[in-house]
Scaffold this active site. Structure first.
Site, PDB file in Angstrom:
ATOM      1  N   ARG A  36      -8.579 -11.962   7.518  1.00 38.95           N
ATOM      2  CA  ARG A  36      -8.891 -13.025   6.563  1.00 38.95           C
ATOM      3  C   ARG A  36      -7.801 -13.265   5.537  1.00 38.95           C
ATOM      4  O   ARG A  36      -7.840 -14.248   4.813  1.00 38.95           O
ATOM      5  CB  ARG A  36     -10.192 -12.707   5.838  1.00 38.95           C
ATOM      6  CG  ARG A  36     -10.117 -11.495   4.911  1.00 38.95           C
ATOM      7  CD  ARG A  36     -11.460 -11.213   4.277  1.00 38.95           C
ATOM      8  NE  ARG A  36     -11.382 -10.086   3.347  1.00 38.95           N
ATOM      9  CZ  ARG A  36     -12.423  -9.620   2.670  1.00 38.95           C
ATOM     10  NH1 ARG A  36     -13.615 -10.168   2.833  1.00 38.95           N
ATOM     11  NH2 ARG A  36     -12.284  -8.601   1.840  1.00 38.95           N
ATOM     12  N   CYS A  43      -2.545  -1.657   2.977  1.00 38.81           N
ATOM     13  CA  CYS A  43      -1.448  -0.686   3.033  1.00 38.81           C
ATOM     14  C   CYS A  43      -0.086  -1.361   2.971  1.00 38.81           C
ATOM     15  O   CYS A  43       0.745  -1.031   2.118  1.00 38.81           O
ATOM     16  CB  CYS A  43      -1.559   0.149   4.307  1.00 38.81           C
ATOM     17  SG  CYS A  43      -0.189   1.305   4.534  1.00 38.81           S
ATOM     18  N   GLU A 219      -9.061  11.936 -16.820  1.00 40.30           N
ATOM     19  CA  GLU A 219      -9.664  12.408 -15.570  1.00 40.30           C
ATOM     20  C   GLU A 219     -10.998  13.088 -15.860  1.00 40.30           C
ATOM     21  O   GLU A 219     -11.086  13.966 -16.718  1.00 40.30           O
ATOM     22  CB  GLU A 219      -8.722  13.384 -14.868  1.00 40.30           C
ATOM     23  CG  GLU A 219      -9.324  14.138 -13.684  1.00 40.30           C
ATOM     24  CD  GLU A 219      -9.879  13.218 -12.603  1.00 40.30           C
ATOM     25  OE1 GLU A 219     -11.055  13.407 -12.222  1.00 40.30           O
ATOM     26  OE2 GLU A 219      -9.139  12.305 -12.147  1.00 40.30           O
ATOM     27  N   VAL A 286     -10.301   4.733 -10.073  1.00 37.41           N
ATOM     28  CA  VAL A 286     -11.405   5.672  -9.907  1.00 37.41           C
ATOM     29  C   VAL A 286     -11.937   5.665  -8.480  1.00 37.41           C
ATOM     30  O   VAL A 286     -13.113   5.895  -8.233  1.00 37.41           O
ATOM     31  CB  VAL A 286     -12.542   5.364 -10.902  1.00 37.41           C
ATOM     32  CG1 VAL A 286     -12.101   5.686 -12.311  1.00 37.41           C
ATOM     33  CG2 VAL A 286     -12.974   3.892 -10.794  1.00 37.41           C
ATOM     34  N   GLY A 287     -11.059   5.403  -7.538  1.00 41.48           N
ATOM     35  CA  GLY A 287     -11.444   5.463  -6.134  1.00 41.48           C
ATOM     36  C   GLY A 287     -11.649   4.095  -5.519  1.00 41.48           C
ATOM     37  O   GLY A 287     -11.447   3.061  -6.158  1.00 41.48           O
ATOM     38  N   ALA A 335      -4.057   5.790   5.328  1.00 39.85           N
ATOM     39  CA  ALA A 335      -3.599   4.914   6.402  1.00 39.85           C
ATOM     40  C   ALA A 335      -3.379   5.683   7.698  1.00 39.85           C
ATOM     41  O   ALA A 335      -3.730   5.215   8.786  1.00 39.85           O
ATOM     42  CB  ALA A 335      -2.316   4.193   5.981  1.00 39.85           C
ATOM     43  N   HIS A 460      20.056  25.840   6.937  1.00 41.45           N
ATOM     44  CA  HIS A 460      20.537  26.139   5.576  1.00 41.45           C
ATOM     45  C   HIS A 460      21.768  25.279   5.266  1.00 41.45           C
ATOM     46  O   HIS A 460      22.639  25.121   6.125  1.00 41.45           O
ATOM     47  CB  HIS A 460      20.924  27.618   5.475  1.00 41.45           C
ATOM     48  CG  HIS A 460      21.542  27.976   4.159  1.00 41.45           C
ATOM     49  ND1 HIS A 460      20.804  28.182   3.017  1.00 41.45           N
ATOM     50  CD2 HIS A 460      22.858  28.152   3.805  1.00 41.45           C
ATOM     51  CE1 HIS A 460      21.630  28.479   2.021  1.00 41.45           C
ATOM     52  NE2 HIS A 460      22.876  28.465   2.471  1.00 41.45           N
TER      53      HIS A 460
END
Length: 481
Positions: A36, A43, A219, A286-287, A335, A460
């Site tokens: 849409r 994402c 938080e 908040v999510g 994602a 290394h």
């Protein structure tokens, strides 16, 4: 097969949806996706990708600020152009958006532009898309199908999620932002209140703080980055606070009042005290909540719990022929989880041997400074599960590459089952850990033991040596501390 009839129709062209469509086409299914607004979903257009472009600008700016410590000089006063930063971010999104369109054409997947409703199993009605909060509904790209009635043997719902809204603190797009508005600020605010310290909240807090904004994070839970190992989250918090970020945990924004160009929040500090905080802008992080509305799911009897569609782990809902993947199918809302679920779902439809994804092996990454990455159980969760554990730690300050980079603040932490040597979890904070965590993910997927990890040769000098040393430390064999 008639033109409007398909084997598989995917509703939503985000990471889960377009990957599911591509895999379906690869397996020989006549496939279409319904979208849409944006190919690539949140994402590519408003989430993972554009935020990383913003954070890259912040990283370059931060490095330039410290040029002198690398023996370099930057002539004149260092500055930034927020308009140009945003423009670059939007350009990156646009490029990838076009790329998804190319992939649809390459795999002969039809794109149907509009909003879908499942009127009955096997039938979808697509209507003209409505306008979105951030911008007018995207015009349909050339060569795509439009509104109409379509038939499909299998319908995969991949409609994603949207920001969660708290009553009384509804985003208005001007003073109270979601991540949409936070990504395209018309000007840089002087002060910012971030509500929520998950990955979204912390990434924006880190971005804005780098450019000199006074940032306060509130938080509700006792630690920031609540999904992370407590020790790693505490380490990250100290680094954020050193950068000048103010962090309030165990605190709640009770109310917000708006003036002409600022907000005033009443914050319950959780200790019987309250504090009034005034800032130019507030980001509500908040999510997210699944996009389950207006799809016809209630009428069809599709089971929904806590705002997400219930599936059996292979994408199948309780209604035959209807499937769900990605954010709309529940946490973790990532994602890469959506993409993998899409593949599992389509291969299940094809009849290939599949098994539910082990969510403990899904990595989580937060692209703040320093970066945070993890996979598997935290130390606390491992103990709760009854494991006798061995824990290894290795500080980046003892790693030659980290010192050479000028980024010695960090830690790699590994958690093993003491009885079997199974890697239960790995947790990292420091430079480029979002790239390195995949090494531990592969190790867990292959059921690698501590012995195999200890005998693996790490190059290394690299940051990855902290991974090796952390494993050695868990078993009393650490070399460089």
């Amino acid at each position: 097969m008639p033109q409007n009839d398909y084997d598989v129709v995917v509703i939503g062209a985000g990471p889960g949806g377009y990957v599911a469509a591509i895999r379906a086409a690869q397996l020989g299914f006549k496939t279409a996706v319904v979208e849409r607004e944006h190919l690539g979903g949140i994402c590519l257009n408003w989430g993972c990708i554009p935020t990383k472009a913003l954070l890259r600008s912040a990283e370059v700016y931060r490095n330039a600020e410290h040029a002198k410590s690398y023996g370099l000089s930057v002539e004149g006063k260092l500055g930034f152009d927020i308009g140009a930063i945003v423009k670059r971010s939007r350009g990156v999104s646009g490029q990838l958006n076009s790329g998804v369109g190319f992939l649809m054409r390459k795999n002969k997947i039809d794109v149907i532009w509009g909003e879908a409703t499942i009127t009955k199993p096997g039938q979808i009605v697509v209507k003209q898309p409505t306008k979105k909060p951030m911008e007018p509904a995207h015009p349909a790209p050339k060569g795509v199908l439009g509104p109409g009635t379509y038939q499909a043997k299998h319908i995969i719902i991949a409609t994603g999620a949207r920001p969660r809204v708290l009553p009384g603190i509804e985003p208005d797009g001007k003073l109270i932002w979601t991540y949409f508005e936070a990504m395209v600020p018309p000007a840089m605010p002087k002060s910012l209140l971030v509500m929520g310290s998950g990955a979204i909240g912390i990434e924006f807090a880190s971005f804005y703080r780098t450019f000199g904004v006074e940032v306060t994070v509130v938080e509700l839970l006792p630690q920031i980055l609540p999904a992370e190992d407590a020790e790693i989250a505490a380490f990250a918090r100290k680094q954020f606070e050193k950068q000048g970020m103010r962090i309030l945990t165990g605190a709640t924004v009770k109310s917000v009042k708006k003036s002409n160009n600022s907000i005033t929040a009443e914050v319950d500090l959780g200790n019987g005290k309250t504090e009034t905080i005034t800032a130019d802008r507030l980001i509500s992080a908040v999510g997210v909540v699944g996009n389950v509305e207006n799809l016809g799911l209630e009428k069809l009897g599709v089971k929904i719990e806590r705002g997400v569609i219930v599936t059996d782990g292979l994408g199948r809902t309780n209604v035959p022929g209807i499937y769900a993947i990605g954010d709309v199918a529940g946490p973790p809302m990532l994602a890469h989880k959506a993409e993998h679920e899409g593949v599992i779902c389509v291969e299940t439809i094809k009849g290939l041997p599949t098994h539910p994804m082990d969510k403990r092996k899904i990595p989580g990454c937060t692209y703040c400074h320093p970066q945070v990455a993890s996979v598997g159980l935290t130390e606390a969760k491992a103990k709760e599960a009854g494991y006798e554990i061995k824990v290894g730690r290795f500080p980046f300050r003892a790693n030659g590459k980290a010192i050479a980079l000028g980024e010695p603040e960090g830690m790699t932490k590994t958690i093993f089952d003491a009885k079997t040597g199974q890697l239960l979890g790995a947790h990292m904070v420091g430079p480029e850990v979002t790239e390195m965590i995949q090494g531990f993910v592969i190790a867990m997927q292959l059921e690698t033991t501590e012995e195999e990890l200890m005998h693996t040769v790490f190059p290394h000098p690299t940051l990855s040596e902290t991974m090796h040393e952390s494993v050695l430390d868990a078993f009393g064999r650490v070399i460089h501390t």
